[in-house]
Enzyme design. Structure first.
Site, short mmCIF file in Angstrom:
data_model
loop_
_atom_site.label_atom_id
_atom_site.label_comp_id
_atom_site.label_asym_id
_atom_site.label_seq_id
_atom_site.Cartn_x
_atom_site.Cartn_y
_atom_site.Cartn_z
N ASP A 152 28.91 38.62 40.27
CA ASP A 152 28.57 38.36 41.67
C ASP A 152 27.07 38.60 41.90
O ASP A 152 26.41 37.83 42.60
CB ASP A 152 29.40 39.29 42.57
CG ASP A 152 30.86 39.26 42.19
OD1 ASP A 152 31.47 38.20 42.30
OD2 ASP A 152 31.38 40.29 41.73
N HIS A 160 35.32 43.11 44.07
CA HIS A 160 35.09 41.81 43.42
C HIS A 160 36.16 40.86 43.93
O HIS A 160 37.18 40.61 43.28
CB HIS A 160 35.15 41.94 41.90
CG HIS A 160 35.11 40.59 41.24
ND1 HIS A 160 33.99 39.78 41.26
CD2 HIS A 160 36.05 39.87 40.58
CE1 HIS A 160 34.26 38.64 40.65
NE2 HIS A 160 35.50 38.67 40.23
N1 LIG Z 1 35.30 40.63 37.26
C1 LIG Z 1 34.89 39.37 37.16
O1 LIG Z 1 33.78 39.04 37.61
C2 LIG Z 1 35.73 38.30 36.51
C3 LIG Z 1 37.01 38.55 36.08
N2 LIG Z 1 37.77 37.56 35.50
C4 LIG Z 1 39.12 37.93 35.06
O2 LIG Z 1 39.10 38.18 33.64
C5 LIG Z 1 40.43 38.07 33.14
C6 LIG Z 1 40.46 37.30 31.84
O3 LIG Z 1 40.09 35.96 32.05
P1 LIG Z 1 40.24 34.84 30.89
O4 LIG Z 1 39.67 35.34 29.61
O5 LIG Z 1 39.72 33.60 31.48
O6 LIG Z 1 41.82 34.76 30.78
P2 LIG Z 1 42.70 34.17 29.57
O7 LIG Z 1 44.07 33.95 30.10
O8 LIG Z 1 41.99 33.05 28.89
O9 LIG Z 1 42.74 35.38 28.55
C7 LIG Z 1 43.39 36.56 28.82
C8 LIG Z 1 43.84 37.11 27.48
O10 LIG Z 1 44.36 38.41 27.71
C9 LIG Z 1 45.45 38.59 26.87
N3 LIG Z 1 46.26 39.69 27.38
C10 LIG Z 1 47.16 39.66 28.39
N4 LIG Z 1 47.73 40.86 28.53
C11 LIG Z 1 47.15 41.68 27.62
C12 LIG Z 1 47.34 43.04 27.27
N5 LIG Z 1 48.23 43.80 27.89
N6 LIG Z 1 46.59 43.55 26.27
C13 LIG Z 1 45.69 42.79 25.63
N7 LIG Z 1 45.48 41.47 25.89
C14 LIG Z 1 46.21 40.94 26.89
C15 LIG Z 1 46.14 37.23 26.86
O11 LIG Z 1 46.99 37.09 25.73
C16 LIG Z 1 44.95 36.29 26.82
O12 LIG Z 1 44.57 35.99 25.49
C17 LIG Z 1 41.23 37.46 34.27
O13 LIG Z 1 41.91 38.50 34.95
C18 LIG Z 1 40.17 36.87 35.18
O14 LIG Z 1 40.64 36.75 36.51
C19 LIG Z 1 37.28 36.31 35.29
C20 LIG Z 1 36.00 36.00 35.69
C21 LIG Z 1 35.16 36.96 36.35
O1 LIG Z 2 38.08 34.24 40.84
C1 LIG Z 2 38.57 34.45 39.73
O2 LIG Z 2 39.79 34.58 39.49
C2 LIG Z 2 37.65 34.61 38.55
C3 LIG Z 2 36.61 35.55 38.98
O3 LIG Z 2 36.87 36.71 39.20
C4 LIG Z 2 35.29 35.03 39.26
O4 LIG Z 2 34.93 33.96 38.77
O5 LIG Z 2 34.57 35.73 39.98
#
Ligand SMILES: NC(=O)C1=CN([C@@H]2O[C@H](COP(=O)(O)OP(=O)(O)OC[C@H]3O[C@@H](n4cnc5c(N)ncnc54)[C@H](O)[C@@H]3O)[C@@H](O)[C@H]2O)C=CC1
Ligand SMILES: O=C([O-])CC(=O)C(=O)O
Length: 329
Positions: free
Chosen positions: A160, A188
């Site tokens: 952000d 967030h």
């Molecule tokens: N804080 C922030 O600014 C942001 C946060 N996010 C969040 O990050 C997270 C991950 O996003 P992506 O990589 O795109 O998702 P994704 O679905 O591509 O990958 C998530 C991975 O986590 C694994 N997983 C699920 N449960 C698990 C566990 N208990 N232990 C270990 N691995 C586990 C899944 O098998 C999958 O490979 C989401 O919650 C998303 O909303 C995404 C963008 C920004």
């Molecule tokens: O909005 C979502 O789920 C992914 C995220 O956290 C971001 O891009 O800031």
């Protein structure tokens, strides 16, 4: 002198963010170009094979700093000896889903991980929670990690922060490197508050340079706060490379420090500063030095900012109450 490698545990290693993150950790961007690392990849059993594929590619890069890769589907093993934990694995938000919907689904992941961190991580462990809802997932993990100092648990609002830097630079025809002291407050989520009142652009107050409260209220704040949803609409998947980049920035700054005269934004346990209830993991302006962060104190908060900080902090309190009711904290 040969440095002992730093153990970096990454959960969700086979996911989209994991794929964008691991190569940058291994090439020295997380901790520094002279710091060797060992990767500990934690996945659910269905994710292990894909993580093995990523590990093969990491091997094929022959990164000089990468001293080992291990893959686990058990958090107790995954966090063994961890100095840094990047908690990325979670269920990503799909179109039309709000973060509140994710609390129950993700709570079950972060409580056992917090317990595993307390039992098995290194004494100096530092945790960044990326998986959404990041602030409250961090609270769940932190409250389960008995004996680990609460301040080691942080949540990511650096994406952000970076988004806000670019929006402000584009509006004012400046460079992101001209901008200092921007702040993301709160959660967030769509209620977050990107604050430019204390920011400076090439030494001038940013709010005075912009001089357009309507743009602030109606364009800048919603653009930054809803950027995640806009990316999902455009890409059909949530931000991955930019999220991985922000995770790298967050940990690099925490370990290596903020520049003199600047600060960054991190979700950290509140000490009651700025009226944020103690213990909530909320985004604040922080300075970092010698591997520690401090919340910037004594900023004047005007009425415009106060209302927005309070709204986001209220949402965090509601999320905390919800996970408390679910028995997750
Ligand atoms: N804080 C922030 O600014 C942001 C946060 N996010 C969040 O990050 C997270 C991950 O996003 P992506 O990589 O795109 O998702 P994704 O679905 O591509 O990958 C998530 C991975 O986590 C694994 N997983 C699920 N449960 C698990 C566990 N208990 N232990 C270990 N691995 C586990 C899944 O098998 C999958 O490979 C989401 O919650 C998303 O909303 C995404 C963008 C920004
Ligand atoms: O909005 C979502 O789920 C992914 C995220 O956290 C971001 O891009 O800031």
């Amino acid at each position: 002198m040969t440095r002992t490698p730093v153990n970096v545990t990454v959960t969700g290693a086979a996911g989209q963010i994991g794929y964008a993150l691991l190569f940058r950790i291994a090439s020295g961007h997380l901790l520094g170009a002279d710091v060797p690392v060992k990767l500990r990849l934690l996945e659910i059993p269905q994710g292990v094979k894909a993580a093995e594929g990523t590990a093969m590619e990491l091997d094929d890069c022959a990164f000089p700093l990468l001293k080992g890769i291990d893959i686990f589907d058990n958090p107790n093993k995954g966090f063994e000896g961890a100095n840094i934990g990047l908690l990325v694995g979670a269920r990503p938000r799909g179109p039309g889903m709000e973060r509140g919907d994710l609390l129950a689904a993700n709570g079950g992941i972060f409580k056992p991980q917090g317990e595993a961190i307390a039992a098995h991580a290194a004494d100096d462990v530092k945790i960044l929670v990326v998986g959404n809802p990041a602030n409250t997932n961090a609270l769940i993990a932190q409250s389960a990690a008995k004996g680990v100092p609460a301040e080691r648990f942080t949540a990511m609002t650096r994406l952000d922060h970076n988004r806000a830097l670019t929006q402000l630079a584009q509006k004012t025809g400046s460079s992101v490197t001209d901008i200092k002291r921007l702040t993301i407050w709160g959660n967030h989520s769509a209620t977050q508050y990107p604050d430019i009142f204390h920011a400076e652009i090439a030494g001038k107050n940013a709010a005075e340079v912009v001089n357009d409260e309507a743009w602030l209220a109606d364009t800048f704040i919603p653009t930054v706060a809803k950027r995640g949803a806009a990316i999902i609409d455009a890409r059909g998947a949530s931000s991955a490379a930019s999220a991985a980049n922000a995770a790298i920035d967050h940990v690099y700054t925490w370990v290596n420090g903020t520049a003199e005269g600047d600060w960054t934004s991190m979700g950290v346990p509140s000490d009651g500063s700025y009226g944020v209830p103690e213990g909530l993991i909320s985004s604040f302006p922080v300075t970092c030095k010698d591997g520690k962060y401090e919340i910037v104190q004594n900023l004047d908060i005007n009425e415009f900012s106060r209302a927005r900080i309070d709204a986001s902090v209220n949402e965090l309190s509601e999320e905390r109450d919800a996970v408390r009711e679910l028995g997750l904290i």
